[in-house]
Design a protein around this motif. Structure first.
Motif, PDB file in Angstrom:
ATOM      1  N   ILE A 151      49.988  29.083   3.031  1.00  0.00           N
ATOM      2  CA  ILE A 151      50.288  28.015   2.074  1.00  0.00           C
ATOM      3  C   ILE A 151      49.011  27.568   1.372  1.00  0.00           C
ATOM      4  O   ILE A 151      48.968  27.430   0.148  1.00  0.00           O
ATOM      5  CB  ILE A 151      50.985  26.841   2.788  1.00  0.00           C
ATOM      6  N   GLY A 152      47.953  27.353   2.128  1.00  0.00           N
ATOM      7  CA  GLY A 152      46.682  26.948   1.537  1.00  0.00           C
ATOM      8  C   GLY A 152      46.101  28.014   0.638  1.00  0.00           C
ATOM      9  O   GLY A 152      45.572  27.722  -0.444  1.00  0.00           O
ATOM     10  N   ALA A 153      46.206  29.282   1.061  1.00  0.00           N
ATOM     11  CA  ALA A 153      45.649  30.376   0.275  1.00  0.00           C
ATOM     12  C   ALA A 153      46.379  30.547  -1.050  1.00  0.00           C
ATOM     13  O   ALA A 153      45.753  30.816  -2.086  1.00  0.00           O
ATOM     14  CB  ALA A 153      45.702  31.667   1.080  1.00  0.00           C
ATOM     15  N   ALA A 154      47.699  30.384  -1.038  1.00  0.00           N
ATOM     16  CA  ALA A 154      48.462  30.529  -2.282  1.00  0.00           C
ATOM     17  C   ALA A 154      48.017  29.503  -3.322  1.00  0.00           C
ATOM     18  O   ALA A 154      47.902  29.812  -4.512  1.00  0.00           O
ATOM     19  CB  ALA A 154      49.957  30.386  -1.999  1.00  0.00           C
ATOM     20  N   GLY A 155      47.750  28.296  -2.891  1.00  0.00           N
ATOM     21  CA  GLY A 155      47.299  27.274  -3.828  1.00  0.00           C
ATOM     22  C   GLY A 155      45.872  27.448  -4.280  1.00  0.00           C
ATOM     23  O   GLY A 155      45.505  27.047  -5.387  1.00  0.00           O
ATOM     24  N   SER A 156      45.055  28.089  -3.449  1.00  0.00           N
ATOM     25  CA  SER A 156      43.625  28.189  -3.748  1.00  0.00           C
ATOM     26  C   SER A 156      43.312  29.076  -4.944  1.00  0.00           C
ATOM     27  O   SER A 156      42.220  28.996  -5.504  1.00  0.00           O
ATOM     28  CB  SER A 156      42.869  28.718  -2.525  1.00  0.00           C
ATOM     29  N   VAL A 157      44.254  29.924  -5.348  1.00  0.00           N
ATOM     30  CA  VAL A 157      43.986  30.857  -6.449  1.00  0.00           C
ATOM     31  C   VAL A 157      44.528  30.362  -7.791  1.00  0.00           C
ATOM     32  O   VAL A 157      44.433  31.056  -8.799  1.00  0.00           O
ATOM     33  CB  VAL A 157      44.541  32.263  -6.128  1.00  0.00           C
ATOM     34  N   VAL A 158      45.092  29.153  -7.798  1.00  0.00           N
ATOM     35  CA  VAL A 158      45.616  28.569  -9.042  1.00  0.00           C
ATOM     36  C   VAL A 158      44.474  27.957  -9.843  1.00  0.00           C
ATOM     37  O   VAL A 158      43.696  27.153  -9.338  1.00  0.00           O
ATOM     38  CB  VAL A 158      46.679  27.492  -8.743  1.00  0.00           C
ATOM     39  N   ALA A 159      44.372  28.332 -11.109  1.00  0.00           N
ATOM     40  CA  ALA A 159      43.301  27.847 -11.980  1.00  0.00           C
ATOM     41  C   ALA A 159      43.547  26.398 -12.401  1.00  0.00           C
ATOM     42  O   ALA A 159      44.683  25.905 -12.353  1.00  0.00           O
ATOM     43  CB  ALA A 159      43.203  28.723 -13.224  1.00  0.00           C
ATOM     44  N   PRO A 160      42.503  25.685 -12.813  1.00  0.00           N
ATOM     45  CA  PRO A 160      42.698  24.350 -13.403  1.00  0.00           C
ATOM     46  C   PRO A 160      43.686  24.431 -14.568  1.00  0.00           C
ATOM     47  O   PRO A 160      43.571  25.291 -15.441  1.00  0.00           O
ATOM     48  CB  PRO A 160      41.299  23.977 -13.875  1.00  0.00           C
ATOM     49  N   GLY A 161      44.674  23.551 -14.540  1.00  0.00           N
ATOM     50  CA  GLY A 161      45.719  23.581 -15.547  1.00  0.00           C
ATOM     51  C   GLY A 161      46.804  24.592 -15.263  1.00  0.00           C
ATOM     52  O   GLY A 161      47.750  24.721 -16.047  1.00  0.00           O
ATOM     53  N   GLY A 162      46.687  25.332 -14.142  1.00  0.00           N
ATOM     54  CA  GLY A 162      47.628  26.395 -13.825  1.00  0.00           C
ATOM     55  C   GLY A 162      48.817  25.928 -13.009  1.00  0.00           C
ATOM     56  O   GLY A 162      48.916  24.769 -12.600  1.00  0.00           O
ATOM     57  N   THR A 163      49.712  26.879 -12.740  1.00  0.00           N
ATOM     58  CA  THR A 163      50.982  26.611 -12.081  1.00  0.00           C
ATOM     59  C   THR A 163      51.169  27.519 -10.877  1.00  0.00           C
ATOM     60  O   THR A 163      50.824  28.703 -10.917  1.00  0.00           O
ATOM     61  CB  THR A 163      52.150  26.846 -13.060  1.00  0.00           C
ATOM     62  N   LEU A 164      51.717  26.966  -9.815  1.00  0.00           N
ATOM     63  CA  LEU A 164      52.161  27.727  -8.656  1.00  0.00           C
ATOM     64  C   LEU A 164      53.672  27.608  -8.574  1.00  0.00           C
ATOM     65  O   LEU A 164      54.213  26.498  -8.526  1.00  0.00           O
ATOM     66  CB  LEU A 164      51.519  27.184  -7.373  1.00  0.00           C
ATOM     67  N   ALA A 191      53.553  20.801   1.534  1.00  0.00           N
ATOM     68  CA  ALA A 191      52.193  21.140   1.940  1.00  0.00           C
ATOM     69  C   ALA A 191      51.479  22.022   0.913  1.00  0.00           C
ATOM     70  O   ALA A 191      50.244  22.127   0.943  1.00  0.00           O
ATOM     71  CB  ALA A 191      52.211  21.843   3.296  1.00  0.00           C
ATOM     72  N   PHE A 192      52.215  22.634   0.012  1.00  0.00           N
ATOM     73  CA  PHE A 192      51.572  23.402  -1.063  1.00  0.00           C
ATOM     74  C   PHE A 192      50.780  22.484  -1.997  1.00  0.00           C
ATOM     75  O   PHE A 192      49.879  22.945  -2.696  1.00  0.00           O
ATOM     76  CB  PHE A 192      52.618  24.178  -1.875  1.00  0.00           C
ATOM     77  N   ALA A 193      51.138  21.203  -2.028  1.00  0.00           N
ATOM     78  CA  ALA A 193      50.465  20.247  -2.916  1.00  0.00           C
ATOM     79  C   ALA A 193      49.191  19.740  -2.263  1.00  0.00           C
ATOM     80  O   ALA A 193      49.081  18.577  -1.871  1.00  0.00           O
ATOM     81  CB  ALA A 193      51.399  19.093  -3.251  1.00  0.00           C
ATOM     82  N   THR A 194      48.214  20.630  -2.138  1.00  0.00           N
ATOM     83  CA  THR A 194      46.917  20.278  -1.576  1.00  0.00           C
ATOM     84  C   THR A 194      45.821  20.867  -2.455  1.00  0.00           C
ATOM     85  O   THR A 194      46.073  21.725  -3.306  1.00  0.00           O
ATOM     86  CB  THR A 194      46.753  20.823  -0.146  1.00  0.00           C
ATOM     87  N   GLY A 195      44.595  20.399  -2.247  1.00  0.00           N
ATOM     88  CA  GLY A 195      43.462  20.965  -2.973  1.00  0.00           C
ATOM     89  C   GLY A 195      43.539  20.786  -4.473  1.00  0.00           C
ATOM     90  O   GLY A 195      43.100  21.658  -5.226  1.00  0.00           O
ATOM     91  N   GLY A 196      44.108  19.671  -4.906  1.00  0.00           N
ATOM     92  CA  GLY A 196      44.195  19.416  -6.342  1.00  0.00           C
ATOM     93  C   GLY A 196      45.508  19.808  -6.975  1.00  0.00           C
ATOM     94  O   GLY A 196      45.715  19.565  -8.175  1.00  0.00           O
ATOM     95  N   VAL A 217      63.077  25.961  -4.730  1.00  0.00           N
ATOM     96  CA  VAL A 217      62.412  26.472  -5.935  1.00  0.00           C
ATOM     97  C   VAL A 217      61.455  25.363  -6.343  1.00  0.00           C
ATOM     98  O   VAL A 217      61.873  24.298  -6.816  1.00  0.00           O
ATOM     99  CB  VAL A 217      63.402  26.778  -7.062  1.00  0.00           C
ATOM    100  N   ALA A 218      60.164  25.586  -6.106  1.00  0.00           N
ATOM    101  CA  ALA A 218      59.178  24.512  -6.247  1.00  0.00           C
ATOM    102  C   ALA A 218      58.071  24.914  -7.210  1.00  0.00           C
ATOM    103  O   ALA A 218      57.523  26.016  -7.128  1.00  0.00           O
ATOM    104  CB  ALA A 218      58.585  24.167  -4.883  1.00  0.00           C
ATOM    105  N   GLU A 219      57.726  23.984  -8.088  1.00  0.00           N
ATOM    106  CA  GLU A 219      56.656  24.197  -9.058  1.00  0.00           C
ATOM    107  C   GLU A 219      55.555  23.162  -8.823  1.00  0.00           C
ATOM    108  O   GLU A 219      55.829  21.964  -8.688  1.00  0.00           O
ATOM    109  CB  GLU A 219      57.192  24.060 -10.487  1.00  0.00           C
ATOM    110  N   PHE A 220      54.327  23.653  -8.780  1.00  0.00           N
ATOM    111  CA  PHE A 220      53.160  22.800  -8.590  1.00  0.00           C
ATOM    112  C   PHE A 220      52.151  23.089  -9.697  1.00  0.00           C
ATOM    113  O   PHE A 220      52.112  24.189 -10.242  1.00  0.00           O
ATOM    114  CB  PHE A 220      52.503  23.069  -7.224  1.00  0.00           C
ATOM    115  N   ALA A 221      51.331  22.091 -10.021  1.00  0.00           N
ATOM    116  CA  ALA A 221      50.326  22.255 -11.066  1.00  0.00           C
ATOM    117  C   ALA A 221      48.972  21.739 -10.581  1.00  0.00           C
ATOM    118  O   ALA A 221      48.905  20.768  -9.820  1.00  0.00           O
ATOM    119  CB  ALA A 221      50.736  21.496 -12.335  1.00  0.00           C
ATOM    120  N   ARG A 222      47.925  22.426 -11.030  1.00  0.00           N
ATOM    121  CA  ARG A 222      46.580  21.942 -10.745  1.00  0.00           C
ATOM    122  C   ARG A 222      46.080  21.145 -11.941  1.00  0.00           C
ATOM    123  O   ARG A 222      46.116  21.622 -13.076  1.00  0.00           O
ATOM    124  CB  ARG A 222      45.629  23.110 -10.471  1.00  0.00           C
ATOM    125  N   THR A 223      45.631  19.942 -11.707  1.00  0.00           N
ATOM    126  CA  THR A 223      45.183  19.083 -12.791  1.00  0.00           C
ATOM    127  C   THR A 223      43.759  19.436 -13.195  1.00  0.00           C
ATOM    128  O   THR A 223      43.044  20.118 -12.456  1.00  0.00           O
ATOM    129  CB  THR A 223      45.232  17.617 -12.341  1.00  0.00           C
TER     130      THR A 223
END
Length: 223
Positions: A151-164, A191-196, A217-223
């Motif tokens: 879960i942490g690794a999947a979020g770690s590769v999302v760019a600023p302004g990007g989407t998971l 828990a995917f909503a971590t690290g920004g 079906v979940a969408e997350f964004a990095r600010t």
């Protein structure tokens, strides 16, 4: 083909996975499964040879030109090819070299960069590098600490302004875990909503299957 039913194939996969977990190699079963499929001796139960309908639903009308995407656990490559067809610059990876080879063979001349890699140890250059990260059905085959790390690794590769985008089987906290693939609870999805990363939309849906399958079906964004 093997002549076995889908449920028999699923039981084979569960036994294969359990044997590798018992040996202390919880991800080691993917390669023998895809290798057997390559020889025509097994089927990959989740390989529908079509893009995931939840990904199609999300991606319709979203421009991909000039943007990068990463497909986690790409398998036979259908989700990656779909995104490439929408203009995304796609990298797709699987822990199984046989799966990567199968995807390349199915789509010769593809613009997708297919690579063998491990979600639990992604290349450092992927850190916050992708505008879109697609995680469909990978985390749900892991448990405990491995699931938390994935879960942490999947979020770690999302760019600023990007989407998971995450698609996974769903269950209530009070429900039994059941058998692999083990559904995720709402807390695990959150828990995917971590690290920004922040949640944009989390849907609890039932697929049109018999019997119906409950999924997140979940969408997350990095600010």
């Amino acid at each position: 083909m093997t002549g076995k039913t889908v449920e028999e194939q699923r039981e084979y996969v569960r036994r294969l996975a359990a044997a590798h977990v018992e040996k202390g190699d919880p991800l080691g079963w993917f390669e023998p499964l895809y290798s057997a499929a390559e020889r025509g001796e097994a089927l990959v139960p989740w390989a529908d040879r079509a893009p995931n309908p939840r990904l199609v639903e999300w991606a319709e009308g979203r421009a991909g030109e000039g943007r990068t995407a990463l497909v986690v656990g790409c398998g036979m490559g259908d989700d990656a090819q779909y995104l490439a067809g929408l203009g995304w610059s796609v990298t797709a990876f699987d822990v199984s070299p046989s799966a990567v080879r199968a995807a390349r063979g199915r789509f010769p001349g593809s613009s997708v960069r297919y690579v063998a890699a491990d979600l639990l140890a992604p290349p450092e250059e992927w850190r916050q590098a992708f505008d879109l990260v697609v995680e469909i059905y990978t985390v749900q085959v892991l448990r405990g600490d491995l699931r938390e790390r994935a879960i942490g690794a999947a979020g770690s590769v999302v760019a600023p302004g990007g989407t998971l985008l995450v698609v996974a089987r769903a269950r209530e906290e009070s429900d039994p875990e059941g058998r692999m693939p083990w559904p995720l609870t709402r807390a695990e999805i959150d828990a995917f909503a971590t690290g920004g990363l922040r949640p944009v939309r989390v849907r609890d849906v039932y697929d049109d299957e018999t019997p119906p399958v409950r999924r997140w079906v979940a969408e997350f964004a990095r600010t």
